[in-house]
Motif scaffolding. Structure first.
Motif, short mmCIF file in Angstrom:
data_model
loop_
_atom_site.label_atom_id
_atom_site.label_comp_id
_atom_site.label_asym_id
_atom_site.label_seq_id
_atom_site.Cartn_x
_atom_site.Cartn_y
_atom_site.Cartn_z
N CYS A 138 -89.99 -27.61 73.36
CA CYS A 138 -90.31 -28.24 72.08
C CYS A 138 -90.08 -29.74 72.17
O CYS A 138 -89.00 -30.17 72.60
N TYR A 178 -87.30 -23.05 65.57
CA TYR A 178 -87.51 -22.83 67.00
C TYR A 178 -86.18 -22.73 67.75
O TYR A 178 -85.18 -23.32 67.36
N PRO A 222 -85.72 -23.47 71.53
CA PRO A 222 -86.34 -23.83 72.81
C PRO A 222 -85.41 -23.66 74.00
O PRO A 222 -84.18 -23.73 73.87
#
Length: 470
Positions: A116, A178, A180
């Protein structure tokens, strides 16, 4: 292929033609989901999605939720969708799960090694560079980007390489969805205060994002950016691996900039990495773009790609639409379009434009984006725009904000010193004015995050018309 989450197997996307939404829809379709959606008007993205099998209605209506038998398994919205939206209202009444765009994207990331890319500036370019470099190394990543790659014309793709590369948007804090394996933070500078409220709150959201990195994962930060570097230092104290890039870095795994040589068609950055000196060629101008390339290089190394292959891929990177995108030439006048809409971005891009212009003048047609940003940074915008030779100032593109009394493009225009400035809110008049101002050898760039992008082709057409008459 990772299993598609049940909630996304029949997804309805509100505002499906938008940059973020259309990318999600594209990946869903590639993975076999049924996709319906709505948007305010026809667009290239809407037409493309329809061709791939999506059912898309124009206009907002509860009836749009009946595109598929049984109705949608989830309604996907962005922060821009208001609670009064008829499709959102109907979904809540019917008990249909409502997902934010970032939650839907997080669902698509499941089963992948995720990278990300976050930061106040450079997210789209860095995400795009990493994607193209990994493709060059034949790793076929899935990707979701806030702009279209010039190579493929696409903003998203479902790949088979087990890697997912995504632009991580901090504007509304949604990147906290998210988790990551690799997180990149290009820089941290106050922005989006309409949502976050204070500089402190905006900065804190990046620390929360870094805390989402998977155990054993990597943080890549620009060591030359004070706030990003501090973020890295705090992460190291918490046991996170951190790699840096820039002129001031010292670590063995860091990409240290030794020199940057600009050129009209890009530049070359010489770095030291793992004890070796390497030249990385970037086909887009500006040292800020070279730094973005180094962020992509380090992230790519962590994802298993060879340094040499990544460097070759970065040299082949053809840019992103609306990131210093060449629109055309009329005689000896070149016209470009750029998305820069924050003072730091404007200044960095105009410095790069100066190199590309050579001995010609730089004319910028600038459209401020959002009333809150214009009011907060009017002085800084004026200083940045003073790097041009002449400025045509448009009015504010409000985006999701309502007009604010006294906040117009004139607020910036009246603070610009040392260069000629023309405040002209009317697009048709601004087009003719631009054609009046340019001289052979000049470089004109339309700049801003709103609909100023329409003006480049119109200015070229006006110049061609005058050339034919002359």
């Amino acid at each position: 292929m990772a299993e598609l989450p049940d909630a996304l197997k029949r997804a309805h996307l509100v505002g499906v033609g938008g940059a973020g939404m259309s990318g999600i829809a594209r990946i869903l379709l590639a993975r076999g989901a049924q996709v319906s959606g709505s948007d305010a008007k026809e667009s290239r993205a809407v037409l493309s999605l329809r061709a791939q099998g999506a059912e898309i209605a124009l206009g907002q209506s509860a009836d749009n939720l009946a595109a598929f038998e049984g109705g949608p398994s989830a309604l996907v919205v962005s922060t821009a969708i208001k609670e009064t939206n008829p499709e959102l209202v109907a979904a809540r009444e019917r008990g249909i799960p409502v997902l934010h765009r970032a939650q839907a994207l997080a669902g698509l990331m499941e089963g992948h090694r995720v990278a990300c890319i976050a930061g106040t500036h450079g997210k789209t370019s860095t995400t795009s560079m990493l994607t193209v470099a990994l493709q060059h190394c034949r790793l076929d990543p899935s990707f979701a980007i806030g702009g279209d790659l010039n190579e493929s014309g696409a903003n998203a793709h479902h790949g088979e390489g087990g890697i997912f590369v995504a632009e991580a948007d901090e504007s509304d804090g949604s990147f906290l969805a998210y988790s990551p394996w690799v997180a990149v933070v290009t820089n941290v500078e106050p922005d989006h205060l309409d949502h976050h409220g204070t500089v402190e709150a905006y900065t804190a959201i990046f620390a929360e994002f870094v805390a989402r990195i998977e155990p054993g994962g990597l943080l890549v930060v620009c060591g030359d950016d004070e706030a990003a570097n501090k973020l890295g230092t705090r992460a190291e104290a918490d046991g996170v691996r951190v790699w840096r890039y820039g002129r001031t870095v010292t670590g063995t795994d860091d990409a240290k900039v030794l020199a940057y040589t600009p050129a009209a068609d890009g530049g070359v950055v010489r770095i030291s990495l793992h004890g070796k000196e390497i030249d990385v060629r970037v086909a887009v101008p500006g040292e800020h773009m070279a730094l973005n390339a180094l962020a992509a290089l380090l992230a790519g190394v962590e994802l298993g790609a060879p340094v040499e292959g990544l460097a070759e891929g970065l040299a082949a990177f053809g840019g992103v639409r609306r990131r210093f995108e060449f629109k055309g030439r009329a005689g000896d006048v070149r016209v470009y379009d750029d998305y820069a809409h924050h003072p730091t971005e404007v200044a960095a891009q105009l410095l790069a434009v100066r190199t590309a212009a050579g001995s010609g003048r730089v004319i910028v047609v600038f459209q401020p984006h959002m009333y809150s940003r214009t009011k907060t940074f009017s002085k800084e915008f004026a200083e940045a725009l003073s790097l041009a030779d002449e400025v045509i100032m448009l009015d504010v593109y409000g985006a999701r904000e309502e007009p604010e009394p006294g906040v117009t493009g004139a607020l910036i225009a009246e603070r610009i010193t040392g260069v000629a400035v023309h405040y002209e809110p009317a697009f048709d008049v601004a087009t003719r004015l631009a054609a009046d101002l340019v001289k052979p050898g000049d470089l004109l760039v339309t700049m801003g995050a709103g609909d100023v992008t329409q003006l480049g082709p119109e200015i070229l057409a006006e110049l061609d018309r005058r050339g034919e008459q002359g």
